[in-house]
Design an enzyme around this catalytic site. Structure first.
Site, PDB file in Angstrom:
ATOM      1  N   ASP A  85      44.258  36.310  50.428  1.00  0.00           N
ATOM      2  CA  ASP A  85      43.588  37.198  49.483  1.00  0.00           C
ATOM      3  C   ASP A  85      43.308  36.456  48.175  1.00  0.00           C
ATOM      4  O   ASP A  85      43.034  35.250  48.204  1.00  0.00           O
ATOM      5  CB  ASP A  85      44.436  38.451  49.250  1.00  0.00           C
ATOM      6  CG  ASP A  85      43.594  39.703  49.150  1.00  0.00           C
ATOM      7  OD1 ASP A  85      42.893  39.852  48.137  1.00  0.00           O
ATOM      8  OD2 ASP A  85      43.623  40.512  50.087  1.00  0.00           O
TER       9      ASP A  85
ATOM     10  N   HIS B 160      43.264  42.393  43.633  1.00  0.00           N
ATOM     11  CA  HIS B 160      43.223  42.772  45.045  1.00  0.00           C
ATOM     12  C   HIS B 160      44.431  42.225  45.803  1.00  0.00           C
ATOM     13  O   HIS B 160      45.137  42.950  46.517  1.00  0.00           O
ATOM     14  CB  HIS B 160      41.916  42.268  45.662  1.00  0.00           C
ATOM     15  CG  HIS B 160      41.601  42.835  47.012  1.00  0.00           C
ATOM     16  ND1 HIS B 160      42.001  42.232  48.180  1.00  0.00           N
ATOM     17  CD2 HIS B 160      40.920  43.948  47.376  1.00  0.00           C
ATOM     18  CE1 HIS B 160      41.568  42.947  49.210  1.00  0.00           C
ATOM     19  NE2 HIS B 160      40.914  43.999  48.748  1.00  0.00           N
TER      20      HIS B 160
ATOM     21  N   SER C 156      40.690  48.111  52.732  1.00  0.00           N
ATOM     22  CA  SER C 156      41.561  47.054  52.216  1.00  0.00           C
ATOM     23  C   SER C 156      42.989  47.531  52.029  1.00  0.00           C
ATOM     24  O   SER C 156      43.940  46.799  52.312  1.00  0.00           O
ATOM     25  CB  SER C 156      41.050  46.548  50.856  1.00  0.00           C
ATOM     26  OG  SER C 156      40.339  45.360  50.980  1.00  0.00           O
TER      27      SER C 156
END
Length: 852
Positions: free
Chosen positions: A132, A164, A330
């Site tokens: 990520d 994220h 996600s």
């Protein structure tokens, strides 16, 4: 003058030869980067003139190099496997700082695992890697520092300012009491493969994957990323290698719902666990969650595999100890990755299995509960982590099929849209890809199939098929024989899988038989006027072609990648026609290979490919009625749609516009109707459907006397920039209906009000129903085709696009030309062969027969 022209051509050729592309050069062996660069040097000369390394210095062995190559150098490496170093993958969430008031319910999904923790399983025997945007050191949600943090990007920091990667890691393995992860005792590895500007390359992922293969101590990888490029071969091949090593790979399915045909790669791959998003409270599929068939298969295969909470999910933020809610697939994917880690840990603790991704999926399948929604939106549904762990503790190697059964007559709407209409006696088959999970080992093979039923159902299948890694899929076709009895028919497809120690398995076996139960309703053949054939063989979508979007007002998405099928982005159209009693068959082969006399109308919707002369003759030989829905076609706008990809350093050029108007005009020629092209937009008549719009379509330039032509005021798009339209005073023809001795044809210039993907206006279902009714029976709706629309003299407005030969670029992507690698400038025609060459009849046994 000729000498000057030759000099200009020479300069242009030299400039083209010296343009560089960022590529991946792949090798058959793992070695040091230095050794591979030496191999390239022997072929191209010293680094600097024709090539330059784009590689980072690495210590672990690799099987690829990332290089900047000139065009000429790439041709010199044609004996190597050379692919563009691209990545269309993006982190799949909307915004880190969503207000809590946005969500009806705020949840910390990791708390769902509390019973599992009380059971004694917290992931303590498993290792998870997060690919990520990174994670800063000393984050309060991770007091025990991740075992490893590696930066594979061009940035100089492992810190995650985007947020994220931090959020995802916390859902998997965070220890916060407010928002704990599913596997808080697991070992965590952080691999930064995205910059904080969300930029990535395939080569960064490959470096990280190769490092894990080199280390050999990771059990689960979470990829909360996705994109439409299912044809990224270097990435896809490496994913298979990763799973073959025993690593379970979990990926998000995309946030492009509720439209169908929106599943993202790599979650759509057979060997990858794909995760959609559900509502936190009801468990129903979230509206944003992508759904529909994996587009690379063309034949339906079940995806996603599961759903997990994806709305109002709490997770860590980069700069503090608090938790914040967010949404997207996600934030659903790490929930499943966390449960997968619990399963691996439990199996290792109990000694039932070691690094077997098929075992993980089989236990997750058995521990899941679905809702009544389609399996192409939810897969097996929501997972109970305790049941999954208990399965792992007592696991014995086995083979299972996905879905476990295929009861089309009673498992509806779960099997929708395949269950939305019955099989027709003597009609086209239902086709489906069955996934095989091989818990016996990494390599297996479907060696035999037997069909136990009466003679009413005939089965064909694609076998033998190799199952690697730990999984595979084979295609099945089920059709009703011409003399089949009406009603529900059942049977069992027996599948034999061979997998033994010689094929790297974890358990020796001479083979396993597993049954796939099928039940199908067979109906009598409907009246011809109720049968429609959808031409699916002339749609060109990304990948591999760059087919630009149909709605030019949608600037956020450049690509037409949704499949253009009645089961994907035209599912609303399909359901509307089914509700009116029509039976719709989908045809993927040459139009000369089917008896068109069986159908009331042929539907050509958003066609981009070439129509051969044989196909055109087949269409008109029996007076087949047509319903054609076109789209924009403008050479200047197509040139503006050309863009330079920063990742690959290559200009992407469209092969065609929204539709191939030149080819559609060839089909329409016997009716004296022609599309004029352009890109026009504006409101449609209220009768077509209140609030419906002509979004970016072609107008009609020619129509004969006696036809019905409907006009409306539109603006013409002259630029792709915002506000790039000009007003035109004269009304433009958007719809035409013709009935003559050649048959009937209805032509509408735009798919926008029929396409579910990012439609800006409302659907034009009234137009659809009236157009199909006119095509199949000649019945005219006065509301859609009023008396005043009947032409008293021929329609002649503007220019008709010239009938020019297809460009080499279009030939490259057309199924009518042999453009297989290595590509040539002008590929030769490819002979069309009717029938699937890889399908074979399955032997029919008596009903109730069993091999075990």
């Amino acid at each position: 003058a000729s000498a000057a022209m030759r000099r200009l051509l020479l300069c242009a050729a030299l400039a083209a030869a010296t343009q560089t592309e960022r590529v991946l050069v792949r090798f058959d062996d793992y070695a040091s980067s230095e050794k591979h660069r030496a191999t390239v040097s022997r072929k191209l000369g010293p680094e600097g003139r024709h090539w330059a390394s784009a590689d980072r210095r690495r210590r672990h062995p690799t099987d690829f190099l990332a290089l900047h190559l000139t065009r000429g150098a790439r041709r010199a490496l044609r004996t190597f496997r050379v692919d563009l170093d691209r990545s269309t993958l993006k982190p799949l969430w909307r915004n880190l700082t969503q207000a809590q008031a946005r969500y009806k319910v705020i949840v910390a999904p990791g708390k769902e695992a509390s019973e599992t923790w009380h059971h004694g399983e917290r992931g303590q025997n498993s290792t998870i890697a997060i690919f990520d945007t990174g994670l800063r050191s000393n984050h309060p949600h991770f007091p025990k520092q991740p075992d490893e943090r590696i930066n594979w990007t061009s940035e100089r920091t492992l810190a995650d300012t985007f947020g994220h990667g931090t959020f995802i890691a916390s859902v998997v393995a965070g220890i916060s009491e407010e928002c704990p992860g599913f596997a808080p005792s697991s070992s965590l590895r952080i691999h930064k493969v995205f910059t904080n500007q969300q930029v990535s390359y395939t080569s960064w992922f490959l470096d990280a994957f190769n490092y894990l293969l080199y280390k050999g101590d990771v059990d689960v990888i979470n990829l909360s990323v996705g994109g439409p490029d299912f044809a990224d071969r270097p990435f896809g091949d490496k994913v298979k290698e990763i799973v073959a090593s025993g690593i379970t790979l979990v990926s998000a399915m995309g946030n492009d719902g509720p439209a169908w045909g929106t599943l993202n790669a790599p979650g759509d791959a057979v060997e990858v666990i794909g995760v959609g998003a559900s509502e936190a409270d009801s468990g129903r599929v979230a509206a944003i969650s992508s759904r529909g068939f994996p587009l690379g298969d063309r034949i339906p295969r079940m995806k996603p595999d599961y759903v997990a909470p994806g709305m109002g999910v709490l997770g860590a933020i980069p700069g503090g100890a608090s938790c914040s809610p967010n949404h997207g697939t996600s934030v659903a994917s790490p929930s499943v990755a966390g449960v997968a880690a619990l399963v691996v840990s439990a199996a290792r603790r109990a000694g039932t299995s070691i690094k077997n991704p098929a075992m993980v999926r089989q236990c997750l399948n058995e521990a899941s509960t679905s809702t009544s929604e389609s399996m192409w939106a939810q897969g097996f549904g929501r997972i109970n982590s305790l049941k999954a762990v208990q399965c792992a503790e007592t696991y014995t190697p086995r083979v299972t099929l996905v879905p476990p059964s295929f009861h089309l007559e009673k498992d509806c709407p779960y099997l929708s849209p395949l269950c939305d209409q019955p099989l027709i006696r003597g009609g086209l088959p239902i086709s489906f890809n069955v996934t095989v999970l091989n818990g016996l080992g990494v390599l297996g093979r479907v060696t035999d199939l037997q069909w136990a039923s009466d003679s009413s159902l005939v089965v064909e299948a694609q076998y033998p098929v190799t199952l690697w890694p730990f999984a595979g899929a084979f295609a099945v076709r089920i059709r009703a024989s011409p003399d089949a009895s009406i009603g529900v028919h059942t049977g069992k497809l027996w599948v034999r899988v061979d997998s033994n120690e010689k094929t790297c398995s974890d358990a020796s076996s001479d083979g396993r038989w597993v049954a796939w139960e099928i039940s199908v309703e067979i109906a009598a053949k409907p009246d011809k006027r109720k049968r429609l054939l959808w031409d699916a063989s002339h749609s060109l979508t990304y990948p591999p072609s760059f087919s630009p979007r149909d709605n030019l007002n949608q600037n956020a998405d450049l690509l037409d990648w949704n499949g253009d099928l009645p089961y994907t982005n035209f599912r609303g159209l399909f359901r509307r026609l089914r509700s009116r009693g029509y039976h719709i068959d989908v045809w993927y082969e040459d139009l000369s290979c089917i008896n068109l006399d069986e159908y009331g109308a042929l539907l050509l919707v958003d066609a981009e490919d070439i129509y051969s002369q044989d196909e055109i003759q087949a269409v008109h030989a029996g007076g087949t009625s047509l319903f054609i829905v076109a789209d924009w076609a403008d050479a200047a706008l197509r040139e503006q749609a050309r863009f330079f990809d920063d990742n690959t350093q290559v200009a992407w050029e469209p092969a065609v516009g929204g539709a191939n108007v030149v080819e559609l005009n060839k089909v329409l020629k016997p009716f004296d109707v022609a599309l004029g092209g352009g890109a026009w937009e504006g409101a449609l008549p209220q009768a077509f459907g209140a609030g419906s719009r002509f979004e970016s379509g072609s107008v009609i330039a020619r129509a004969p006397v006696g036809s019905y032509v409907v006009k409306t005021r539109l603006e013409k798009r002259v630029s792709l920039k915002r506000g790039g339209t000009v007003k035109v005073e004269a009304p433009q023809a958007v719809l035409a209906a013709v009935s003559s001795d050649k048959g009937r044809a209805v032509v509408f210039g735009d798919t926008g009000c029929l396409d579910d993907w990012k439609r800006t206006g409302r659907a034009c279902w009234e137009l659809l129903e009236a157009s199909v009714a006119f095509a199949v029976s000649g019945v005219r709706s006065p509301a859609i085709f009023p008396d005043g629309a009947r032409l008293q003299e021929p329609l002649v407005i503007g220019e008709v696009p010239l009938d020019t030969p297809p460009s080499p670029l279009l030939k490259k992507y057309s199924r009518h030309y042999d453009a297989s690698p290595p590509y040539v400038a002008d590929p030769p025609p490819k002979p069309q062969v009717c029938g699937a060459r890889d399908m074979r009849a399955v032997e029919t046994r008596d009903e109730g027969w069993s091999p075990v």
